[in-house]
Design an enzyme around this catalytic site. Sequence first.
Site, mmCIF file in Angstrom:
data_model
loop_
_atom_site.group_PDB
_atom_site.id
_atom_site.type_symbol
_atom_site.label_atom_id
_atom_site.label_comp_id
_atom_site.label_asym_id
_atom_site.label_seq_id
_atom_site.Cartn_x
_atom_site.Cartn_y
_atom_site.Cartn_z
ATOM 1 N N HIS A 1 1.617 4.239 -2.976
ATOM 2 C CA HIS A 1 1.578 5.709 -2.898
ATOM 3 C C HIS A 1 2.838 6.315 -3.506
ATOM 4 O O HIS A 1 2.768 7.316 -4.214
ATOM 5 C CB HIS A 1 1.467 6.170 -1.442
ATOM 6 C CG HIS A 1 0.098 6.022 -0.846
ATOM 7 N ND1 HIS A 1 -1.051 6.359 -1.514
ATOM 8 C CD2 HIS A 1 -0.298 5.592 0.387
ATOM 9 C CE1 HIS A 1 -2.108 6.148 -0.725
ATOM 10 N NE2 HIS A 1 -1.669 5.665 0.432
ATOM 11 N N CYS B 1 -6.096 -3.864 -7.583
ATOM 12 C CA CYS B 1 -7.229 -4.117 -8.485
ATOM 13 C C CYS B 1 -6.743 -3.849 -9.916
ATOM 14 O O CYS B 1 -5.681 -3.244 -10.108
ATOM 15 C CB CYS B 1 -8.402 -3.206 -8.114
ATOM 16 S SG CYS B 1 -8.137 -1.496 -8.581
ATOM 17 N N HIS C 1 0.831 -1.203 0.000
ATOM 18 C CA HIS C 1 0.000 0.000 0.000
ATOM 19 C C HIS C 1 0.876 1.269 0.000
ATOM 20 O O HIS C 1 0.690 2.156 -0.834
ATOM 21 C CB HIS C 1 -0.912 -0.031 1.238
ATOM 22 C CG HIS C 1 -1.815 1.154 1.365
ATOM 23 N ND1 HIS C 1 -3.131 1.132 0.979
ATOM 24 C CD2 HIS C 1 -1.600 2.411 1.844
ATOM 25 C CE1 HIS C 1 -3.684 2.318 1.205
ATOM 26 N NE2 HIS C 1 -2.767 3.111 1.736
ATOM 27 N N GLU C 2 1.819 1.338 0.929
ATOM 28 C CA GLU C 2 2.641 2.558 1.029
ATOM 29 C C GLU C 2 3.538 2.702 -0.198
ATOM 30 O O GLU C 2 3.731 3.811 -0.700
ATOM 31 C CB GLU C 2 3.464 2.574 2.328
ATOM 32 C CG GLU C 2 2.647 2.557 3.623
ATOM 33 C CD GLU C 2 1.556 3.636 3.717
ATOM 34 O OE1 GLU C 2 1.633 4.650 3.000
ATOM 35 O OE2 GLU C 2 0.604 3.453 4.503
ATOM 36 N N CYS D 1 -5.670 -0.096 -10.584
ATOM 37 C CA CYS D 1 -4.432 0.290 -9.887
ATOM 38 C C CYS D 1 -3.233 -0.450 -10.478
ATOM 39 O O CYS D 1 -2.143 0.105 -10.611
ATOM 40 C CB CYS D 1 -4.532 0.012 -8.389
ATOM 41 S SG CYS D 1 -5.670 1.131 -7.535
ATOM 42 N N CYS E 1 -9.048 -4.076 -3.123
ATOM 43 C CA CYS E 1 -7.765 -3.524 -3.597
ATOM 44 C C CYS E 1 -6.860 -3.140 -2.424
ATOM 45 O O CYS E 1 -7.314 -2.556 -1.434
ATOM 46 C CB CYS E 1 -8.021 -2.301 -4.470
ATOM 47 S SG CYS E 1 -6.512 -1.551 -5.114
#
Length: 176
Positions: A134, A165, A130-131, A168, A146
């Site tokens: 970003h 997903c 996740h990070e 992304c 996602c």
Amino acid sequence: MENIYIRPVGEVDEKMIKYLTDELPLIFNKMVKPLPSIPVPPQSYDDQRQQCLSSEILKAILESAPADENKIMGVTEVDLFIPIFTYIFGEAQLDGRAGLISLARLKPDANDESPDEELYKLRALKEAVHELGHTFGLKHCPEPACVMRFANNIIEVDSKDCSFCPSCHDFIVKSQ
Ligand SMILES: [Zn+2]
Ligand SMILES: [Zn+2]
């Protein structure tokens, strides 16, 4: 093409660093290399909250980063906060270089669950993906499964997958 460094901040379980080093290349198709750990910056610690200010640690990660273009993912076991939240699982620069995750609240024993090494590792991988997402420019995603969906608590971490997903995923592929 940038690769990815993993930077332990303070004392971090070596098994977890090895796990992330092994798994992240399968998701990002990049080389992932662990760096030696750096100390938790003392100025990040908030006496009253007994937590560390995430942005101070992110700053220390950037200041000690090797002089190249590679992304850098900090991993710490200290509990993190930013002023508007009681705690956070991680923080990253949007479309920038550095991200950071905390393992403190991902441990099943920290959530009154029985110890579960696999669950613990999967949670850490989700937060790291996740990070890093970003840092590659991805924002939060409304798709329930996602990995870029925002997680406010551990139930929300567990309810998403550790993969992107399709939309992304496309974004990540195009950004490289
Ligand atoms: Zn996020
Ligand atoms: Zn998504």
